[in-house]
Scaffold this motif. Sequence first.
Motif, PDB file in Angstrom:
ATOM      1  N   ASN A   1     -11.569   3.133  -0.899  1.00 53.26           N
ATOM      2  CA  ASN A   1     -12.386   3.226  -2.180  1.00 53.26           C
ATOM      3  C   ASN A   1     -11.883   4.615  -3.169  1.00 53.26           C
ATOM      4  OD1 ASN A   1     -14.259   1.186  -1.546  1.00 53.26           O
ATOM      5  ND2 ASN A   1     -15.089   2.724  -0.187  1.00 53.26           N
ATOM      6  N   PHE A   2     -10.460   4.699  -3.011  1.00 55.20           N
ATOM      7  CA  PHE A   2      -9.939   5.959  -3.765  1.00 55.20           C
ATOM      8  C   PHE A   2      -9.251   5.468  -4.922  1.00 55.20           C
ATOM      9  CE2 PHE A   2      -6.491   9.277  -3.641  1.00 55.20           C
ATOM     10  CZ  PHE A   2      -7.211  10.207  -4.276  1.00 55.20           C
ATOM     11  N   ASP A   3      -9.360   6.043  -6.114  1.00 57.51           N
ATOM     12  CA  ASP A   3      -8.681   5.445  -7.369  1.00 57.51           C
ATOM     13  C   ASP A   3      -7.676   6.264  -7.973  1.00 57.51           C
ATOM     14  OD1 ASP A   3     -10.305   7.739  -8.104  1.00 57.51           O
ATOM     15  OD2 ASP A   3     -11.500   7.151  -9.520  1.00 57.51           O
ATOM     16  N   GLY A   4      -7.046   7.119  -7.001  1.00 56.17           N
ATOM     17  CA  GLY A   4      -5.818   8.023  -7.521  1.00 56.17           C
ATOM     18  C   GLY A   4      -4.646   7.764  -6.540  1.00 56.17           C
ATOM     19  N   GLN A   5      -3.538   8.086  -7.351  1.00 54.64           N
ATOM     20  CA  GLN A   5      -2.021   8.028  -6.684  1.00 54.64           C
ATOM     21  C   GLN A   5      -1.991   6.568  -6.195  1.00 54.64           C
ATOM     22  OE1 GLN A   5      -1.254  10.942  -3.472  1.00 54.64           O
ATOM     23  NE2 GLN A   5      -2.115  12.641  -4.946  1.00 54.64           N
ATOM     24  N   LEU A   6      -2.272   5.505  -7.168  1.00 53.84           N
ATOM     25  CA  LEU A   6      -2.045   4.245  -6.808  1.00 53.84           C
ATOM     26  C   LEU A   6      -0.601   3.751  -6.486  1.00 53.84           C
ATOM     27  CD1 LEU A   6      -4.754   2.563  -9.201  1.00 53.84           C
ATOM     28  CD2 LEU A   6      -4.809   3.085  -6.716  1.00 53.84           C
ATOM     29  N   THR A   7       0.298   4.604  -7.419  1.00 54.72           N
ATOM     30  CA  THR A   7       1.833   4.250  -7.337  1.00 54.72           C
ATOM     31  C   THR A   7       2.194   4.472  -5.872  1.00 54.72           C
ATOM     32  OG1 THR A   7       2.228   6.494  -8.091  1.00 54.72           O
ATOM     33  CG2 THR A   7       2.123   4.818  -9.546  1.00 54.72           C
ATOM     34  N   SER A   8       1.587   5.629  -4.951  1.00 59.19           N
ATOM     35  CA  SER A   8       2.175   5.658  -3.760  1.00 59.19           C
ATOM     36  C   SER A   8       2.101   4.474  -2.989  1.00 59.19           C
ATOM     37  CB  SER A   8       1.286   6.858  -3.020  1.00 59.19           C
ATOM     38  OG  SER A   8      -0.169   6.431  -3.007  1.00 59.19           O
ATOM     39  N   ILE A   9       1.168   3.419  -3.426  1.00 58.66           N
ATOM     40  CA  ILE A   9       1.198   2.039  -2.574  1.00 58.66           C
ATOM     41  C   ILE A   9       2.190   1.200  -2.893  1.00 58.66           C
ATOM     42  CG2 ILE A   9      -0.351   0.171  -2.083  1.00 58.66           C
ATOM     43  CD1 ILE A   9      -2.729   1.735  -3.055  1.00 58.66           C
ATOM     44  N   THR A  10       2.429   1.060  -4.522  1.00 49.55           N
ATOM     45  CA  THR A  10       3.357   0.028  -4.839  1.00 49.55           C
ATOM     46  C   THR A  10       4.795   0.532  -4.412  1.00 49.55           C
ATOM     47  OG1 THR A  10       3.145   1.216  -7.039  1.00 49.55           O
ATOM     48  CG2 THR A  10       2.029  -0.770  -6.598  1.00 49.55           C
ATOM     49  N   ASP A  11       4.919   1.713  -4.680  1.00 51.07           N
ATOM     50  CA  ASP A  11       6.267   2.462  -4.426  1.00 51.07           C
ATOM     51  C   ASP A  11       6.753   2.234  -3.042  1.00 51.07           C
ATOM     52  OD1 ASP A  11       6.269   3.155  -7.209  1.00 51.07           O
ATOM     53  OD2 ASP A  11       5.934   5.353  -6.716  1.00 51.07           O
ATOM     54  N   ARG A  12       5.781   2.106  -1.970  1.00 49.03           N
ATOM     55  CA  ARG A  12       6.280   1.882  -0.635  1.00 49.03           C
ATOM     56  C   ARG A  12       6.073   0.541  -0.025  1.00 49.03           C
ATOM     57  NH1 ARG A  12       2.942   6.513   2.319  1.00 49.03           N
ATOM     58  NH2 ARG A  12       1.428   5.906   0.816  1.00 49.03           N
ATOM     59  N   ASN A  13       5.864  -0.527  -1.173  1.00 49.83           N
ATOM     60  CA  ASN A  13       5.768  -1.789  -0.631  1.00 49.83           C
ATOM     61  C   ASN A  13       4.622  -2.043   0.368  1.00 49.83           C
ATOM     62  OD1 ASN A  13       8.455  -2.432  -1.774  1.00 49.83           O
ATOM     63  ND2 ASN A  13       9.402  -1.900   0.126  1.00 49.83           N
ATOM     64  N   GLY A  14       3.552  -1.500  -0.188  1.00 50.69           N
ATOM     65  CA  GLY A  14       2.310  -1.805   0.578  1.00 50.69           C
ATOM     66  C   GLY A  14       1.843  -1.053   1.776  1.00 50.69           C
ATOM     67  N   LEU A  15       0.748  -0.871   2.058  1.00 51.21           N
ATOM     68  CA  LEU A  15       0.271  -0.227   3.235  1.00 51.21           C
ATOM     69  C   LEU A  15      -0.422  -1.055   4.465  1.00 51.21           C
ATOM     70  CD1 LEU A  15      -1.384   2.702   1.592  1.00 51.21           C
ATOM     71  CD2 LEU A  15       1.014   2.635   2.486  1.00 51.21           C
ATOM     72  N   TYR A  16      -0.011  -0.978   5.690  1.00 44.52           N
ATOM     73  CA  TYR A  16      -0.532  -1.736   6.804  1.00 44.52           C
ATOM     74  C   TYR A  16      -1.077  -1.280   7.658  1.00 44.52           C
ATOM     75  CZ  TYR A  16       2.569  -4.800   3.950  1.00 44.52           C
ATOM     76  OH  TYR A  16       3.201  -5.523   2.585  1.00 44.52           O
ATOM     77  N   VAL A  17      -2.228  -1.944   8.365  1.00 40.60           N
ATOM     78  CA  VAL A  17      -2.856  -1.404   9.651  1.00 40.60           C
ATOM     79  C   VAL A  17      -2.858  -2.308  10.749  1.00 40.60           C
ATOM     80  CG1 VAL A  17      -5.003  -0.443  10.787  1.00 40.60           C
ATOM     81  CG2 VAL A  17      -4.109  -0.086   7.989  1.00 40.60           C
ATOM     82  N   PHE A  18      -1.991  -1.919  11.758  1.00 41.30           N
ATOM     83  CA  PHE A  18      -1.937  -2.823  13.018  1.00 41.30           C
ATOM     84  C   PHE A  18      -2.952  -2.281  13.997  1.00 41.30           C
ATOM     85  CE2 PHE A  18       2.065  -3.304  10.692  1.00 41.30           C
ATOM     86  CZ  PHE A  18       2.327  -4.662  10.812  1.00 41.30           C
ATOM     87  N   ALA A  19      -3.201  -2.985  14.892  1.00 34.36           N
ATOM     88  CA  ALA A  19      -4.080  -2.603  16.014  1.00 34.36           C
ATOM     89  C   ALA A  19      -3.492  -3.327  17.514  1.00 34.36           C
ATOM     90  CB  ALA A  19      -5.642  -3.209  16.091  1.00 34.36           C
ATOM     91  N   ARG A  20      -3.893  -2.895  18.509  1.00 34.79           N
ATOM     92  CA  ARG A  20      -3.374  -3.285  19.923  1.00 34.79           C
ATOM     93  C   ARG A  20      -4.247  -2.968  20.966  1.00 34.79           C
ATOM     94  NH1 ARG A  20       2.530  -0.301  21.629  1.00 34.79           N
ATOM     95  NH2 ARG A  20       1.483   1.619  21.905  1.00 34.79           N
ATOM     96  N   ASN A  21      -4.293  -3.380  21.823  1.00 35.49           N
ATOM     97  CA  ASN A  21      -4.778  -2.938  23.052  1.00 35.49           C
ATOM     98  C   ASN A  21      -3.527  -2.257  24.149  1.00 35.49           C
ATOM     99  OD1 ASN A  21      -5.867  -2.433  25.886  1.00 35.49           O
ATOM    100  ND2 ASN A  21      -7.248  -4.250  25.822  1.00 35.49           N
TER     101      ASN A  21
END
Length: 348
Positions: free
Chosen positions: A168-188
């Motif tokens: 829910n953050f509204d700043g630095q949106l370019t840091s997402i698009t400039d890096r081809n998105g952000l991803y969260v992975f999980a594992r056991n």
Amino acid sequence: IAYSVLALSHYAKAGVVGDDCSWCNSPDLASCGTVSDPDNWKLVRAIGSGNWFTMGDNLAGSAAYSDNGASSYNIGAFETFVPGYNQFLFISGDCADWVLASVEAVLGEYYDGAPRNACATSASPTTPSTPRWYHRDEDSPLSYLDPLVTPRDWGTSSTAQEILYVENFDGQLTSITDRNGLYVFARNAGDLDSVGCAEPDPCAAVNCESDEVCIDGECIRESRDCSALNIDEFLTDCSSEYEDVTEAITALKSFETQSTSRLDGIDAEIETITGRLDLLSAHAPGGNFPDYDNNPSSFGTDMISTQNKDLLIIGLLIINILMIIGGCIFCSFWVKSQAKYRKYGNVR
């Protein structure tokens, strides 16, 4: 196995809970190069552009399934699709920034700008580090943003646009698009060490033969299913050579029995001979029999000591010499008498 989700569509789809992301072009973790532990991850959450994570569960993994077909994805309840998950991997689509940390380090307690254990990060890819993050309790007016996760301390990374997770953050949106998105992975990851990192695989550098498996760093030959082929029955019924070998083995066993019996007889004879040698050794000088030389009476009055034997031998030698001299004298007189007899024998 590294989970790599390719872009399927740029259009929204009516997906169902657990579906893979329809728009994601998540990085192939095995090909990223910098990620030190790329195996067995499952993509659980992603954003593309336009806004930060909006799931509103503070990464608890309780948000419902969602996929807008363009820039936001959540798999659903994390525990349902990654049972027992205990590690997160946060990574940018270009593989430039990433953090590998335990769920405990990220969410295990509330903290405010405190150092947290990270197994590896893009800033420290080969050794654990302790970047400062945020996970504030619900009474904090800024808790809706948390957790704040970055490769280095939040103040340093946020300035450098290295943010990997914030809600829910509204700043630095370019840091997402400039890096081809952000991803969260999980594992056991199974058992974790005190830092929250996976225990090293003892078989990672072990090369076993084709019929072996690695267990705890050692190559163990796989057990055979002997019921698959009754080899003894097969050889008995189908192989003449096996019958010959069986007969040879029987003959060898018989020879072994006979040899053992003969060896036992030889052992008995050796014991007998050894006993006799011991008896002879006892009678020899230095044996354990009574001291006949110094105490002849110890074995009876008829026994002669070695010293007396020597005197007896000398006496017998003198007698022999005297007898020889006497014999010689007798022979001399006898020869002379015979000569006289022949001289006067014809005078009558």
